[in-house]
Design an enzyme around this catalytic site. Structure first.
Site, PDB file in Angstrom:
ATOM      1  N   GLU A   1       0.848  -1.196   0.000  1.00  0.00           N
ATOM      2  CA  GLU A   1       0.000   0.000   0.000  1.00  0.00           C
ATOM      3  C   GLU A   1       0.884   1.247   0.000  1.00  0.00           C
ATOM      4  O   GLU A   1       1.849   1.339   0.762  1.00  0.00           O
ATOM      5  CB  GLU A   1      -0.893   0.017   1.258  1.00  0.00           C
TER       6      GLU A   1
ATOM      7  N   ARG B  78     -17.723  -0.928   6.734  1.00  0.00           N
ATOM      8  CA  ARG B  78     -18.886  -1.554   6.097  1.00  0.00           C
ATOM      9  C   ARG B  78     -19.451  -2.666   6.967  1.00  0.00           C
ATOM     10  O   ARG B  78     -20.613  -2.999   6.912  1.00  0.00           O
ATOM     11  CB  ARG B  78     -18.444  -2.150   4.751  1.00  0.00           C
TER      12      ARG B  78
ATOM     13  N   CYS C  10      -7.488  -2.283   8.626  1.00  0.00           N
ATOM     14  CA  CYS C  10      -6.145  -2.273   8.034  1.00  0.00           C
ATOM     15  C   CYS C  10      -5.644  -0.853   7.792  1.00  0.00           C
ATOM     16  O   CYS C  10      -4.533  -0.500   8.182  1.00  0.00           O
ATOM     17  CB  CYS C  10      -6.119  -3.071   6.726  1.00  0.00           C
TER      18      CYS C  10
ATOM     19  N   HIS D 193      -1.184  -5.717   1.668  1.00  0.00           N
ATOM     20  CA  HIS D 193      -2.357  -6.596   1.648  1.00  0.00           C
ATOM     21  C   HIS D 193      -2.054  -7.856   0.832  1.00  0.00           C
ATOM     22  O   HIS D 193      -1.346  -7.800  -0.172  1.00  0.00           O
ATOM     23  CB  HIS D 193      -3.545  -5.875   1.004  1.00  0.00           C
TER      24      HIS D 193
END
Ligand code: PCA
Length: 209
Positions: free
Chosen positions: A80, A90, A143, A166
């Site tokens: 990332e 979510r 994360c 990831h």
């Protein structure tokens, strides 16, 4: 010996496995190029995960911190590039928290860059025939929360570098997937590259997608 901290996450969202946890456990105790790898597992919970990460940094005094997480649906290992100052979940975390549209650090900068050589890592993985690409979003769940919190913690100093990677699902979790052996190989290569390369490679087209 200098230490390198590699963290994974416990399973979340009702799952029973998380490849990032398994990789972190497999890397624990690995010694390379004068570094001792400490592998540890973080709870998948806002705030608690960061508290544990800070405690681990305090305890092991690493020169490099690489946090790992699972990103179901991705086809590649994805370092990332950027963490953003936003919690927007979510689903609930493992302790029932589901923050929406909230800053991680009130008044903190909008974003932090990874201080890992993300392009060099992707290049090395591709050379080893492992699928890899730079990602520009770690999402807005636990994360990204841990990634942002880590970079906030490491701000303003150069001794400790850090970032987030990831990984895809395991074959037992769904498709697309990557085997644990290949993911472990990829993360070992990423750690080695991060130790060797202090300044990321520059590419004519920007980053490696
Ligand atoms: N993946 C989640 C949290 C824990 C994990 O392994 C995420 O991408 O936010």
């Amino acid at each position: 010996m200098a230490s390198v901290l590699v963290t994974g996450f416990e399973p979340f969202g009702g799952a029973t496995e998380n490849p990032s946890e398994q990789i972190a456990r497999r890397l624990h105790g690995w010694q390379l190029e004068g570094h001792d790898v400490v592998g540890a597992v973080l709870p998948c919970a806002f705030h608690a995960a960061l508290r544990e990460l800070r405690r681990l940094i305090e305890q092991h005094d690493p020169v490099l911190v690489i946090c790992l997480g699972q990103a179901g649906g991705r086809v590649a290992i994805t370092p990332e590039r950027v963490a953003i100052n936003l919690d927007d979940a979510r689903i609930a975390d493992n302790r029932g928290a589901q923050p929406s549209d909230r800053p991680i650090v009130r008044g903190g900068p909008t974003a932090y860059w990874s201080t890992l050589p993300v392009n060099a890592i992707v290049q090395q993985l591709r050379t080893a025939r492992l699928p890899a690409e730079v990602s520009h979003t770690a999402g807005t769940f636990v994360c990204n929360h841990v990634f942002y919190g880590l970079m906030h913690e490491l701000r303003g100093q150069r001794r400790i570098r850090g970032g987030f990677i990831h990984v895809p699902w395991l074959p037992s979790q769904g498709k697309p997937a990557m085997s644990l052996v290949r993911m472990e190989q990829g993360i070992r290569l990423a750690v080695t590259t991060a130790i060797r390369v202090r300044r990321d490679v520059k590419l004519p087209g920007g980053v490696l997608h």
